[in-house]
Scaffold this active site. Structure first.
Site, PDB file in Angstrom:
ATOM      1  N   GLU A 136       4.641   4.884   3.834  1.00  0.00           N
ATOM      2  CA  GLU A 136       4.077   6.198   4.181  1.00  0.00           C
ATOM      3  C   GLU A 136       5.226   7.194   4.320  1.00  0.00           C
ATOM      4  OE1 GLU A 136       1.096   7.894   4.453  1.00  0.00           O
ATOM      5  OE2 GLU A 136       2.460   9.505   5.026  1.00  0.00           O
ATOM      6  N   GLU A 178      -9.036   5.153   6.656  1.00  0.00           N
ATOM      7  CA  GLU A 178      -9.503   6.274   7.489  1.00  0.00           C
ATOM      8  C   GLU A 178     -10.264   7.303   6.628  1.00  0.00           C
ATOM      9  OE1 GLU A 178      -6.256   5.154   8.127  1.00  0.00           O
ATOM     10  OE2 GLU A 178      -6.276   4.742  10.287  1.00  0.00           O
ATOM     11  N   TYR A 179      -9.664   7.650   5.469  1.00  0.00           N
ATOM     12  CA  TYR A 179     -10.304   8.641   4.596  1.00  0.00           C
ATOM     13  C   TYR A 179     -11.628   8.127   4.044  1.00  0.00           C
ATOM     14  CZ  TYR A 179      -6.940  12.435   4.356  1.00  0.00           C
ATOM     15  OH  TYR A 179      -6.170  13.520   4.659  1.00  0.00           O
ATOM     16  N   GLU A 180     -11.649   6.858   3.724  1.00  0.00           N
ATOM     17  CA  GLU A 180     -12.868   6.275   3.147  1.00  0.00           C
ATOM     18  C   GLU A 180     -14.033   6.395   4.127  1.00  0.00           C
ATOM     19  OE1 GLU A 180     -12.120   2.385   1.687  1.00  0.00           O
ATOM     20  OE2 GLU A 180     -14.166   2.054   1.027  1.00  0.00           O
ATOM     21  N   LYS A 240      -3.476  21.223  -8.419  1.00  0.00           N
ATOM     22  CA  LYS A 240      -2.864  22.234  -9.311  1.00  0.00           C
ATOM     23  C   LYS A 240      -2.030  21.549 -10.401  1.00  0.00           C
ATOM     24  CE  LYS A 240      -2.792  25.912  -5.980  1.00  0.00           C
ATOM     25  NZ  LYS A 240      -2.197  26.240  -4.699  1.00  0.00           N
ATOM     26  N   ASP A 278      -3.169  11.679  -2.313  1.00  0.00           N
ATOM     27  CA  ASP A 278      -3.318  13.145  -2.354  1.00  0.00           C
ATOM     28  C   ASP A 278      -3.624  13.572  -3.791  1.00  0.00           C
ATOM     29  OD1 ASP A 278      -2.724  13.570   0.375  1.00  0.00           O
ATOM     30  OD2 ASP A 278      -0.591  13.315  -0.042  1.00  0.00           O
ATOM     31  N   GLU A 309       0.868  -1.186   0.000  1.00  0.00           N
ATOM     32  CA  GLU A 309       0.000   0.000   0.000  1.00  0.00           C
ATOM     33  C   GLU A 309       0.902   1.232   0.000  1.00  0.00           C
ATOM     34  OE1 GLU A 309      -2.459   0.773   3.457  1.00  0.00           O
ATOM     35  OE2 GLU A 309      -3.658   2.252   2.361  1.00  0.00           O
TER      36      GLU A 309
END
Ligand code: SAM
Length: 213
Positions: free
Chosen positions: A69, A192-194, A122, A118, A44
């Site tokens: 990470e 966590e984001y999910e 831009k 992320d 991951e």
């Protein structure tokens, strides 16, 4: 993912060599030896606080998981989870996936998970997106020929960009979902984001992709 600076992070990471690989470049080509078995290796990238990798490791003891990470202050939370849950099939690396070919030999890994990467909206930051073509070239090299990438995000812009990027790279795109949580899948392990964004009503996008043989 933002996290407060944790001045104790270095010491904490060094004090858990059973989970944190402190000299990961030395393990290139030898990851199965690190786990002490010949199980497939799933990686991951941008693992955050480790909820996904811990859940997957529990669900799939027949797979070895490596979570990468970049942010020290974030990976410490994943280490805390590992210390609590004591998985036998998880290793954690504080590393920039930009240098993935220094970490893995050709064909060494079997799957890559990109979860809620992320978005870098831009244009001038396009090169930092984990689905930019320079990353895809690295994934192609380190993934076994039957390997695949599984990508989840709530960010529609990043999802559309990534499908285009996969397509320009001549990859095969399969199992696209524009609303992953529409059907209850008991095997879906949430990140966590999910959890955070699906609770806010955001649809979750998912795709499985592989390189042509
Ligand atoms: N995957 C987690 C989740 O779904 O909850 C975290 C998502 S967070 C938006 C993205 C994570 O990717 C951050 O923790 C960030 O530090 C990490 N990241 C971004 N670029 C990276 C890179 N080049 N190498 C490793 N990690 C990266």
């Amino acid at each position: 993912m933002r996290a407060r600076h944790k001045p104790w992070a270095d010491d904490y990471l060094s004090s858990h060599p059973e989970y944190v690989i402190l000299n990961p470049l030395e393990k290139k080509g030898k990851w199965q030896q690190v786990f002490g078995n010949n199980q497939p290796i799933h990686v991951e990238i941008g693992a955050g606080k480790g909820r996904f990798v811990m859940g997957m490791a529990k669900q799939h003891p027949e797979i070895n998981f490596i979570a990468i990470e970049l942010a020290k202050s974030i990976i410490v939370s994943a280490v805390e989870k590992a210390v609590e849950e004591e998985p036998k099939n998880v290793k954690l690396i504080n590393f920039d996936a930009n240098d993935l070919r220094d970490l893995f030999a050709d064909n060494e890994i079997n799957r890559i998970y990109l979860n809620f990467s992320d978005p870098w909206p831009k244009n001038r930051h396009e090169k930092r997106r984990l689905t930019y073509h320079t990353f895809l070239a690295q994934y192609q090299q380190v993934l076994a020929s039957d390997g695949k990438i599984i990508f989840k995000t709530d960010n529609r812009g990043l999802f559309e960009y990534s499908l285009m990027s996969f397509s320009h790279f001549d990859m095969l795109i399969d199992h696209v979902s524009l609303n992953l949580h529409e059907d209850e899948d008991p095997l879906n392990v949430m990140t966590e984001y999910e959890e955070k964004f699906s609770k806010r009503g955001h649809p979750i996008y998912r795709a499985e992709v592989c390189f042509r043989k």
